[in-house]
Design a protein around this motif. Structure first.
Motif, PDB file in Angstrom:
ATOM      1  N   GLN A 120       0.775  -1.043   0.008  1.00  0.00           N
ATOM      2  CA  GLN A 120       0.041  -0.004   0.051  1.00  0.00           C
ATOM      3  C   GLN A 120       0.761   1.283  -0.013  1.00  0.00           C
ATOM      4  OE1 GLN A 120      -3.650   0.034   0.533  1.00  0.00           O
ATOM      5  NE2 GLN A 120      -3.128  -1.920  -0.529  1.00  0.00           N
ATOM      6  N   ARG A 121       1.967   1.198   0.568  1.00  0.00           N
ATOM      7  CA  ARG A 121       2.917   2.261   0.706  1.00  0.00           C
ATOM      8  C   ARG A 121       4.009   2.127  -0.402  1.00  0.00           C
ATOM      9  NH1 ARG A 121       2.468   6.044   4.222  1.00  0.00           N
ATOM     10  NH2 ARG A 121       4.585   6.589   4.290  1.00  0.00           N
ATOM     11  N   ILE A 122       3.851   2.520  -1.440  1.00  0.00           N
ATOM     12  CA  ILE A 122       4.908   2.354  -2.632  1.00  0.00           C
ATOM     13  C   ILE A 122       5.599   3.779  -2.978  1.00  0.00           C
ATOM     14  CG2 ILE A 122       5.195   1.601  -4.867  1.00  0.00           C
ATOM     15  CD1 ILE A 122       2.592  -0.007  -4.421  1.00  0.00           C
ATOM     16  N   GLY A 123       6.834   3.822  -2.663  1.00  0.00           N
ATOM     17  CA  GLY A 123       7.675   4.749  -2.901  1.00  0.00           C
ATOM     18  C   GLY A 123       7.868   5.127  -4.620  1.00  0.00           C
ATOM     19  N   PHE A 124       8.009   6.181  -4.991  1.00  0.00           N
ATOM     20  CA  PHE A 124       8.317   6.634  -6.355  1.00  0.00           C
ATOM     21  C   PHE A 124       9.341   7.412  -6.400  1.00  0.00           C
ATOM     22  CE2 PHE A 124       8.021   8.657 -10.444  1.00  0.00           C
ATOM     23  CZ  PHE A 124       7.888   7.541 -11.441  1.00  0.00           C
ATOM     24  N   LEU A 125      10.477   7.026  -7.120  1.00  0.00           N
ATOM     25  CA  LEU A 125      11.730   7.828  -7.534  1.00  0.00           C
ATOM     26  C   LEU A 125      11.819   8.361  -8.859  1.00  0.00           C
ATOM     27  CD1 LEU A 125      14.394   5.831  -5.494  1.00  0.00           C
ATOM     28  CD2 LEU A 125      12.830   7.898  -4.655  1.00  0.00           C
ATOM     29  N   TRP A 126      11.704   9.675  -9.146  1.00  0.00           N
ATOM     30  CA  TRP A 126      11.551  10.142 -10.516  1.00  0.00           C
ATOM     31  C   TRP A 126      12.824  10.073 -11.211  1.00  0.00           C
ATOM     32  CZ3 TRP A 126       8.385  13.911 -13.479  1.00  0.00           C
ATOM     33  CH2 TRP A 126       7.160  13.971 -12.792  1.00  0.00           C
ATOM     34  N   GLY A 127      12.786   9.835 -12.234  1.00  0.00           N
ATOM     35  CA  GLY A 127      14.231  10.405 -13.214  1.00  0.00           C
ATOM     36  C   GLY A 127      14.323  11.799 -13.639  1.00  0.00           C
TER      37      GLY A 127
ATOM     38  N   LEU B  17      11.732   7.670   6.765  1.00  0.00           N
ATOM     39  CA  LEU B  17      10.451   8.209   7.072  1.00  0.00           C
ATOM     40  C   LEU B  17       9.813   7.549   8.388  1.00  0.00           C
ATOM     41  CD1 LEU B  17       8.526   8.530   3.669  1.00  0.00           C
ATOM     42  CD2 LEU B  17       9.585  10.378   5.097  1.00  0.00           C
ATOM     43  N   ARG B  18       8.904   8.164   9.174  1.00  0.00           N
ATOM     44  CA  ARG B  18       8.542   7.326  10.256  1.00  0.00           C
ATOM     45  C   ARG B  18       7.541   6.196   9.740  1.00  0.00           C
ATOM     46  NH1 ARG B  18       5.150  10.833  14.687  1.00  0.00           N
ATOM     47  NH2 ARG B  18       7.537  11.581  15.048  1.00  0.00           N
ATOM     48  N   GLU B  19       6.948   6.272   8.601  1.00  0.00           N
ATOM     49  CA  GLU B  19       6.136   5.033   8.226  1.00  0.00           C
ATOM     50  C   GLU B  19       6.882   4.933   6.764  1.00  0.00           C
ATOM     51  OE1 GLU B  19       1.952   4.707   8.504  1.00  0.00           O
ATOM     52  OE2 GLU B  19       1.979   6.842   8.971  1.00  0.00           O
ATOM     53  N   PRO B  20       7.885   4.357   6.756  1.00  0.00           N
ATOM     54  CA  PRO B  20       8.678   4.034   5.366  1.00  0.00           C
ATOM     55  C   PRO B  20       7.926   3.109   4.272  1.00  0.00           C
ATOM     56  CG  PRO B  20       9.595   2.511   6.966  1.00  0.00           C
ATOM     57  CD  PRO B  20       8.573   3.380   7.799  1.00  0.00           C
ATOM     58  N   PRO B  21       8.055   3.087   3.080  1.00  0.00           N
ATOM     59  CA  PRO B  21       7.495   2.347   2.119  1.00  0.00           C
ATOM     60  C   PRO B  21       7.910   0.731   2.288  1.00  0.00           C
ATOM     61  CG  PRO B  21       9.170   3.450   1.082  1.00  0.00           C
ATOM     62  CD  PRO B  21       9.051   4.069   2.364  1.00  0.00           C
ATOM     63  N   THR B  22       6.751  -0.125   1.869  1.00  0.00           N
ATOM     64  CA  THR B  22       7.146  -1.583   1.774  1.00  0.00           C
ATOM     65  C   THR B  22       7.741  -1.929   0.496  1.00  0.00           C
ATOM     66  OG1 THR B  22       4.968  -2.130   1.285  1.00  0.00           O
ATOM     67  CG2 THR B  22       5.503  -2.012   3.771  1.00  0.00           C
ATOM     68  N   ALA B  23       7.544  -0.813  -0.389  1.00  0.00           N
ATOM     69  CA  ALA B  23       7.874  -0.969  -1.815  1.00  0.00           C
ATOM     70  C   ALA B  23       8.541   0.128  -2.480  1.00  0.00           C
ATOM     71  CB  ALA B  23       6.908  -1.618  -2.851  1.00  0.00           C
ATOM     72  N   ILE B  24       9.508   0.046  -3.403  1.00  0.00           N
ATOM     73  CA  ILE B  24      10.073   1.356  -4.033  1.00  0.00           C
ATOM     74  C   ILE B  24      10.139   1.107  -5.425  1.00  0.00           C
ATOM     75  CG2 ILE B  24      11.849   2.927  -4.369  1.00  0.00           C
ATOM     76  CD1 ILE B  24      12.403   2.725  -1.315  1.00  0.00           C
ATOM     77  N   PHE B  25       9.505   1.970  -6.373  1.00  0.00           N
ATOM     78  CA  PHE B  25       9.528   1.804  -7.688  1.00  0.00           C
ATOM     79  C   PHE B  25      10.668   2.928  -8.348  1.00  0.00           C
ATOM     80  CE2 PHE B  25       6.464   2.603 -11.654  1.00  0.00           C
ATOM     81  CZ  PHE B  25       7.669   2.135 -12.536  1.00  0.00           C
ATOM     82  N   GLY B  26      11.546   2.676  -8.792  1.00  0.00           N
ATOM     83  CA  GLY B  26      12.645   3.397  -9.298  1.00  0.00           C
ATOM     84  C   GLY B  26      12.158   3.745 -10.877  1.00  0.00           C
TER      85      GLY B  26
ATOM     86  N   PRO C  96      13.744  -9.330  -0.962  1.00  0.00           N
ATOM     87  CA  PRO C  96      12.175  -8.603  -0.941  1.00  0.00           C
ATOM     88  C   PRO C  96      11.616  -8.744   0.110  1.00  0.00           C
ATOM     89  CG  PRO C  96      11.847 -10.676  -2.058  1.00  0.00           C
ATOM     90  CD  PRO C  96      13.225 -10.751  -1.540  1.00  0.00           C
ATOM     91  N   TYR C  97      11.984  -9.286   1.259  1.00  0.00           N
ATOM     92  CA  TYR C  97      11.068  -9.663   2.428  1.00  0.00           C
ATOM     93  C   TYR C  97      10.756  -8.582   3.350  1.00  0.00           C
ATOM     94  CZ  TYR C  97      12.311 -14.105   1.013  1.00  0.00           C
ATOM     95  OH  TYR C  97      12.756 -15.536   0.301  1.00  0.00           O
ATOM     96  N   GLU C  98      11.662  -7.498   3.265  1.00  0.00           N
ATOM     97  CA  GLU C  98      11.470  -6.287   4.049  1.00  0.00           C
ATOM     98  C   GLU C  98      11.061  -5.057   3.155  1.00  0.00           C
ATOM     99  OE1 GLU C  98      13.678  -6.166   8.024  1.00  0.00           O
ATOM    100  OE2 GLU C  98      15.214  -6.779   6.509  1.00  0.00           O
ATOM    101  N   LEU C  99      11.638  -5.021   1.735  1.00  0.00           N
ATOM    102  CA  LEU C  99      11.339  -4.070   0.985  1.00  0.00           C
ATOM    103  C   LEU C  99      11.486  -4.758  -0.272  1.00  0.00           C
ATOM    104  CD1 LEU C  99      11.250  -0.943   0.695  1.00  0.00           C
ATOM    105  CD2 LEU C  99      13.677  -1.114   0.017  1.00  0.00           C
TER     106      LEU C  99
END
Length: 357
Positions: free
Chosen positions: A189-196, A246-255, A276-279
């Motif tokens: 549910q908490r998915i980070g996104f890193l721009w190019g 972050l206090r509530e970090p993402p569980t997934a990150i999309f680069g 991938p077990y923690e991220l």
């Protein structure tokens, strides 16, 4: 056959003698002109193969009023992407007897149109393959065409822009949607996104795909999980460290590309996280970064070489005014495909401290 026995390179005359045709016929075959009979074409091609003959585009330019060299213009920090582009365009040039000149530039230069026009004139180029972000600057495209310079563009777009300027377009948006959807279906549910780079339309197209997937699945977009940057490993590392703090970090990150995602993987390792077990981590493009990482990265396979080859074939076909060639007549789209690898997995719910007590 004297050239072969003496160690000298075979010439077009040698090819003509071996194939028992005129010099003009050999030239027509090399230029892939449609007026040659199939049997004659096959005989000439066999002679070229036997002699290992390679046309000299620069010498041909000097002898002819027509240019037989095209240019590839780029401004991109991703070396793997650049190599893919070069190989694709070079493949098209070899297939059609054209030469290639490569030109790195500063896409932000206000004098870029004049610079590229000078490059075309100085090198006697027949036309240019423009890559992003130059290909997405309509002021530059129109300025080059106003100078009579033939171009083919490679751009990021969800559909054919139909703007009157030839292009190959890549649907990054739909592929980014598919990556985000994959992560959501794994329970994230908490998915980070890193721009190019914001100068590249591919960044905004990939962000729009990410944003739309969240919306369609009823997940509220958290702006704290979106970080601006560039298409580099370092920005992936820095962006991931920021998200993981972050206090509530993402569980997934999309680069936004595989270099960014590889930086995310390094950042996760630096704080002792298990992927991938923690991220879960996903990238984009299917570059060697994605395959050489451990675990290998989930990504979207983008056929960079095929895309560049098609753009070059489109340009060359238009230069020949080949009205029967479909490549010269219409724009063409490519759709990157999801590749699931070991860097993504089901979300691991963090224990509730109250339950533990």
């Amino acid at each position: 056959m004297e050239e072969e026995s003496s160690g000298r390179k075979p010439t077009i005359r040698t090819v003509a003698e071996l194939a028992k045709v005129s010099l003009k016929t050999v030239s027509r075959v090399i230029n892939n002109e449609p007026s040659v009979l199939p049997a004659t074409r096959a005989r000439v091609l066999q002679a070229i193969a036997e002699l290992d003959y390679e046309p000299d585009p620069s010498a041909r330019n000097l002898r002819s009023s027509s240019a037989f060299v095209i240019g590839l213009v780029y401004d991109n920090p991703n070396s793997y992407h650049i190599i893919g582009l070069q190989n694709g365009v070079l493949s098209a040039c070899r297939e059609t007897g054209f030469g290639l000149q490569i030109y790195p530039c500063d896409s932000t230069s206000p004098l870029l149109a004049e610079e590229l026009a000078e490059f075309v004139q100085r090198s006697r180029l027949a036309g240019l393959v423009l890559t992003a972000p130059m290909s997405e600057r309509m002021d530059l495209v129109e300025a080059l065409e106003a100078r009579g310079i033939r171009i083919a563009r490679i751009i990021a777009a969800a559909q054919d822009p139909q703007d009157g300027h030839p292009c190959v377009y890549v649907d990054d948006r739909d592929a980014a949607y598919e990556i985000t959807e994959h992560l959501i279906q794994l329970g994230h549910q908490r998915i980070g996104f890193l721009w190019g780079s914001e100068e590249h339309r591919s960044s905004s197209e990939r962000y729009l795909g990410y944003e739309q997937a969240l919306k369609d699945y009823g997940i509220t977009l958290d702006r704290h999980l979106v970080v601006k940057g560039d298409y580099t490993f370092d920005d992936g590392f820095r962006g991931a460290r920021r998200l993981l703090a972050l206090r509530e970090p993402p569980t997934a990150i999309f680069g936004c590309n595989d270099e960014i995602a590889a930086g995310v993987l390094a950042a996760a390792r630096s704080v002792g996280m298990d992927v991938p077990y923690e991220l879960s981590i996903a990238g984009f493009e299917d570059s060697p970064f994605s395959r050489q990482s451990w675990p290998a990265l989930t990504t979207a396979k983008q056929a960079t070489g095929d895309i560049a080859r098609y753009a070059a074939r489109m340009l060359i076909a238009s230069l020949r005014n080949d009205g029967e060639n479909a490549i010269a007549q219409q724009n063409h789209g490519f759709a990157p495909q999801l590749v699931v690898r070991g860097s993504t997995g089901p979300v691991r719910l963090r224990p509730n401290p109250r339950q533990e007590s």
